[in-house]
Design an enzyme around this catalytic site. Structure first.
Site, PDB file in Angstrom:
ATOM      1  N   GLY A 255      41.235  41.850  49.308  1.00 18.25           N
ATOM      2  CA  GLY A 255      39.929  41.281  49.636  1.00 18.25           C
ATOM      3  C   GLY A 255      39.722  39.980  48.883  1.00 18.25           C
ATOM      4  O   GLY A 255      39.288  38.981  49.454  1.00 18.25           O
ATOM      5  N   GLU A 258      40.647  37.824  41.176  1.00 19.64           N
ATOM      6  CA  GLU A 258      39.780  37.282  40.130  1.00 19.64           C
ATOM      7  C   GLU A 258      40.438  36.218  39.267  1.00 19.64           C
ATOM      8  O   GLU A 258      40.239  36.223  38.056  1.00 19.64           O
ATOM      9  CB  GLU A 258      39.309  38.441  39.261  1.00 19.64           C
ATOM     10  CG  GLU A 258      40.422  39.165  38.463  1.00 19.64           C
ATOM     11  CD  GLU A 258      41.025  40.379  39.148  1.00 19.64           C
ATOM     12  OE1 GLU A 258      40.936  40.455  40.386  1.00 19.64           O
ATOM     13  OE2 GLU A 258      41.576  41.245  38.450  1.00 19.64           O
ATOM     14  N   ASN A 259      41.197  35.272  39.825  1.00 22.54           N
ATOM     15  CA  ASN A 259      41.786  34.230  38.983  1.00 22.54           C
ATOM     16  C   ASN A 259      40.670  33.504  38.231  1.00 22.54           C
ATOM     17  O   ASN A 259      39.736  33.002  38.850  1.00 22.54           O
ATOM     18  CB  ASN A 259      42.549  33.227  39.844  1.00 22.54           C
ATOM     19  CG  ASN A 259      43.451  33.914  40.847  1.00 22.54           C
ATOM     20  OD1 ASN A 259      44.349  34.641  40.476  1.00 22.54           O
ATOM     21  ND2 ASN A 259      43.166  33.711  42.123  1.00 22.54           N
ATOM     22  N   GLU A 290      34.271  40.009  41.745  1.00 25.79           N
ATOM     23  CA  GLU A 290      35.251  39.096  41.147  1.00 25.79           C
ATOM     24  C   GLU A 290      34.665  38.430  39.910  1.00 25.79           C
ATOM     25  O   GLU A 290      35.354  38.214  38.924  1.00 25.79           O
ATOM     26  CB  GLU A 290      35.713  38.051  42.165  1.00 25.79           C
ATOM     27  CG  GLU A 290      36.344  38.645  43.432  1.00 25.79           C
ATOM     28  CD  GLU A 290      37.422  39.681  43.163  1.00 25.79           C
ATOM     29  OE1 GLU A 290      38.171  39.525  42.190  1.00 25.79           O
ATOM     30  OE2 GLU A 290      37.500  40.667  43.937  1.00 25.79           O
TER      31      GLU A 290
HETATM   32 ZN    ZN Z   1      38.819  43.841  41.322  1.00 17.81          ZN
END
Ligand code: ZN
Length: 826
Positions: A255, A258-259, A290
């Site tokens: 989906g 989270e960079n 995120e």
């Molecule tokens: Zn996550």
């Protein structure tokens, strides 16, 4: 390439510490390869010893350690470095291949305008496909990244990007990052930028999505600002990564990711057609999820992959909480129940279920398999139980303490629990043992005399305390609400005994605990007349998840589910319940659980229910009515047999105004026509001509595969097996359409051939994407004993990767549930 083992990671972290990473990428070398130069500055605690650095190049050009050129040091994706000094500088130059499987540096071309886009997805162990590194989560280091790219591209990454010359970009040096969340996103992006509380914000997507991006950016930015403020308040630590960009990228497997400073999302979240409120809420939740990771996961990172669940359970919980508490969406917990918990309970019933925490991850890749409905939905539910147990104040104090104590470094479960226990002033060992380290869901049953009993699954014994409530509803009125703390095998709920016979009694009505709720027979009998009048949407959700869980367990006749849908669903208000329940009934209950002779009539009843909802929408006004109209049309398009009406819809006639010109809706209608074998080739070609987008191309693949003719199935099979251009998304669409056939004779010849096809796809697709395709390709849709035999053969194969095997094992279990249900109810 062997996956890094936990033991190797432990000894490497004991030997080296990374001080700085410098990465320079050349993305201007055509569509297949890119240049990669890495300089790693690191120290060694025991000079003279050796270590390995991870790298998977297409061609390795040079390796220099402390100025010395090394030869022939690349073995199995690792550079072998001997005789380390106390302070070391490693310089590596290589040519790398772009990924086309959603991993590494993924590159794809937009069919709408021929423009190429690149994004980095280094999770879980793909960093060595982009640059040389110590690829494990506890060797963090600040990154300085430079990028050369075609001159009309723009570049985004973890640090703020500056164009220093035409085609040349430099990214600001970052805070310490783990390898798995480093990213670079490059291409001719359409961008909307803003700023909030000193944090530069950006929202980006492919140029061909610019119009919907601009229309929706303000909403997404507003969500982003609110979440940022909320997390600042909750965590007491300012956002630590400089700029905050959100990039909607093509062909993304998950989906979102989270960079730090540069979150990537699947670009279907930029809605090109009408969006129902549950879709917007899901996107808001993903934004919130995120961002929660910026603190929990990125600022403090798990030491090893066996604590991956903690990242996900926490972010999942925070997202739904933030939606409810800060984004003005109290219905967020309804969505959590009907979408996420339904997914999690299915995972808990499956043979692959596992404890939330403490599943060993002997190597990096094995952790990926447990990245499922247990890690997200059950984990978040267990955190809600923890909060019910120790109180919200103690929970937040523990979280702040944990984040402060491990900032820019790593943490693990024991440290998280220690912070919680200190804040709560209580030993949480037994609680964690039962809820986190043991799999399984207790079964809760409440008699009409008021005795609530807990039955613990024999195969997963544990003493789980439950904090929950019990509610009863009578003629649309809440007749009872009692809080219960169940610490043993039973508890009395005195108010239940006096309830009228027709009342609906709902254990766990507030959906606070994680349990299989068995509704009493009187309540099940009253649902057809009474469910729609229950005023509490969370309680209605618990009824639906209990009913559907009961059907899977062979306790509830699937016909009852269809009966309740027909009566209660058209009067439902909540968009997530409307969407999800209809999806499950049209996608699972009717085509799997009902016998074939009853399926067509049941689909007609679903379509009638959709009509009833559509009428209700036309009789009302406002956003809710618009949502009902939209959902009614979508559900109708999945269930209708009226070909003339479907053709009118495909041509854009007789539709609610928000669906005018909606390409996605037209593809939904065309797919239904294809399944009914009522779609002419010319009509399909015209639709493809009219929608040359990536989404259109994918939808057309699914429609072609869903035609119920031997020729169409042969085409689908050989496309999957042989088309080298087929992307992972394309393969998934074809696989999802493949088993659609009212006459099973059309697909029966393929039942025994699934394993060979999957084995053939394995090297091309990667385990993550292939697992999804394997779920879709499992032949469970032919509910007959011969399929069970074929399914057992699939499971016995030794040439499929563990992730694919596990996906097949879970589908095999669903087939067994369906066969058992048919045996019991006919
Ligand atoms: Zn996550």
């Amino acid at each position: 390439m062997p996956s890094l083992t936990h033991d190797e990671a432990l000894s490497r972290a004991a030997l080296v510490a990374v001080e700085a990473m410098e990465v320079d990428l050349d993305l201007d070398r055509g569509p297949e390869v890119f240049g990669s130069r890495t300089t790693i500055t690191f120290t060694c605690r025991r000079p003279g010893e050796s270590t390995v650095v991870d790298l998977r190049p297409q061609a390795l050009h040079s390796v220099r350690l402390n100025g010395r050129e090394l030869q022939d040091v690349l073995v199995d994706g690792r550079l072998r470095l001997a005789d380390l000094a106390a302070d070391n500088v490693l310089e590596v130059e290589a040519t790398m291949s772009y990924g086309h499987d959603g991993q590494g540096l993924h590159r794809s071309s937009d069919p709408a305008d021929g423009e190429d886009y690149v994004y980095g997805h280094l999770f879980l162990d793909a960093a060595p496909r982009v640059f040389a590194c110590f690829d494990q989560p506890d060797l963090k280091a600040p990154y300085t990244v430079g990028v050369r790219a075609p001159e009309h591209w723009s570049v985004l990454g973890n640090g703020g990007a500056t164009q220093v010359a035409p085609g040349r970009w430099e990214l600001a040096r970052t805070a310490p990052l783990a390898t798995y969340f480093v990213t670079v996103c490059a291409g001719p992006w359409a961008s909307v930028t803003a700023e909030h509380d000193g944090v530069p914000l950006g929202i980006h997507a492919r140029r061909s999505l610019e119009r919907p991006l601009r229309e929706q950016a303000e909403h997404m930015l507003a969500t982003t600002r609110t979440c940022l403020d909320h997390y600042h308040r909750l965590f007491g630590i300012r956002y630590p990564f400089g700029e905050y960009h959100q990039v909607f990228v093509p062909e993304f497997n998950a989906g979102a990711m989270e960079n730090p400073g540069c979150v990537t999302f699947r670009d279907a979240y930029v809605f090109r057609g009408a969006a129902s409120p549950d879709q917007v809420l899901e996107r808001d939740n993903t934004i919130a999820h995120e961002m929660a990771h910026m603190w929990f996961g990125d600022l403090v990172t798990m030491r090893w992959w066996d604590d991956l669940w903690l990242n996900e359970s926490f972010a999942e919980y925070m997202a739904y909480r933030t939606s409810a508490e800060a984004l003005g969406a109290p219905q967020s917990w309804v969505s959590f129940g009907i979408v996420r918990k339904l997914w999690g309970y299915a995972a808990e019933r499956a043979p692959s279920t596992h404890p939330v925490a403490g599943s060993p991850a002997p190597d990096a890749l094995s952790a990926l398999q447990n990245f499922d409905g247990i890690s997200y939905a059950k984990g978040a539910s267990v955190l809600r139980q923890l909060i019910a147990h120790i109180g919200d104040e103690a929970f937040l104090a523990g979280v702040r303490d944990y984040l402060r104590g491990h900032a820019y470094g790593n943490g693990e479960l024991a440290e998280f629990l220690a912070a919680m226990a200190a804040a709560a002033g209580e030993d949480l060992g037994p609680w964690a043992g039962a809820w986190l380290r043991t799999a399984g869901a207790d079964r809760l049953e409440l008699t009409r005399t008021g005795t609530l009993t807990r039955r613990t699954p024999e195969e997963h014994p544990a003493d789980r305390p439950h904090t929950l409530d019990v509610a009863a509803f009578d003629h649309g009125r809440e007749a009872l609400r009692e809080d219960v703390v169940l610490t043993g095998e039973r508890a009395e709920v005195p108010g239940v005994a006096g309830l009228p016979e027709g009342a609906l009694v709902v254990p766990n009505a507030g959906d606070l605990t994680w349990a299989e709720v068995a509704l009493d027979p009187g309540t099940v009998a009253a649902l057809v007349d009474g469910l729609a009048d229950v005023p509490d949407p969370v309680a209605r959700t618990v009824v639906w998840t209990s009913l559907l869980g009961g059907m899977h367990r062979g306790e509830v006749d699937p016909r009852v589910v269809v009966d309740v849908l027909e009566s209660a669903w058209p009067r439902e208000d909540d968009a997530a319940v409307l969407s999800r329940v209809a999806l499950v009934v049209t996608g699972t209950v009717v085509p799997l659980f009902l016998p074939p002779a009853e399926q067509a009539e049941a689909m007609e009843r679903v379509a009638h229910a959709a009509d009833a909802l559509g009428q209700r929408a036309r009789g009302a006004s406002g956003p809710a009515a618009r949502a009902w109209g939209l959902l009614a049309a979508r559900v109708g398009a999945r269930g209708l047999r009226d070909e003339a009406r479907l053709h009118r819809w495909a041509a854009g006639a007789d539709l609610p105004p928000e669906l005018a010109g909606d390409d996605d809706f037209r593809w939904l209608v065309l797919r239904r026509l294809a399944a009914l074998d009522a779609l002419e080739e010319a009509e399909l070609e015209a639709a493809q001509e009219a929608d040359r987008s990536l989404a259109g191309r994918l939808a057309a693949l699914g429609v072609r595969a869903a035609r119920p003719t031997p020729q169409a199935k042969e085409w689908a099979w050989s496309t999957l097996a042989k088309d080298p251009e087929l992307s992972n998304y394309g393969a998934l669409e074809v696989a999802r359409g493949f088993w659609v056939a009212e006459d099973p004779a059309v697909v029966r010849p393929y039942v025994g051939r699934v394993g060979d096809l999957l084995a053939r796809l394995e090297p091309r697709m990667g385990e993550d994407a292939l697992s999804r395709v394997a779920t879709a390709l499992h032949p469970k849709w032919l509910v007959e004993p011969a399929t069970l035999a074929a399914s057992s053969e699939l499971l016995a194969r030794e040439d499929l990767s563990p992730g694919v095997h596990r996906a097949l094992l879970d589908e095999d279990h669903v087939l067994r549930e369906v066969l058992e249900s048919r045996r019991r109810f006919g």
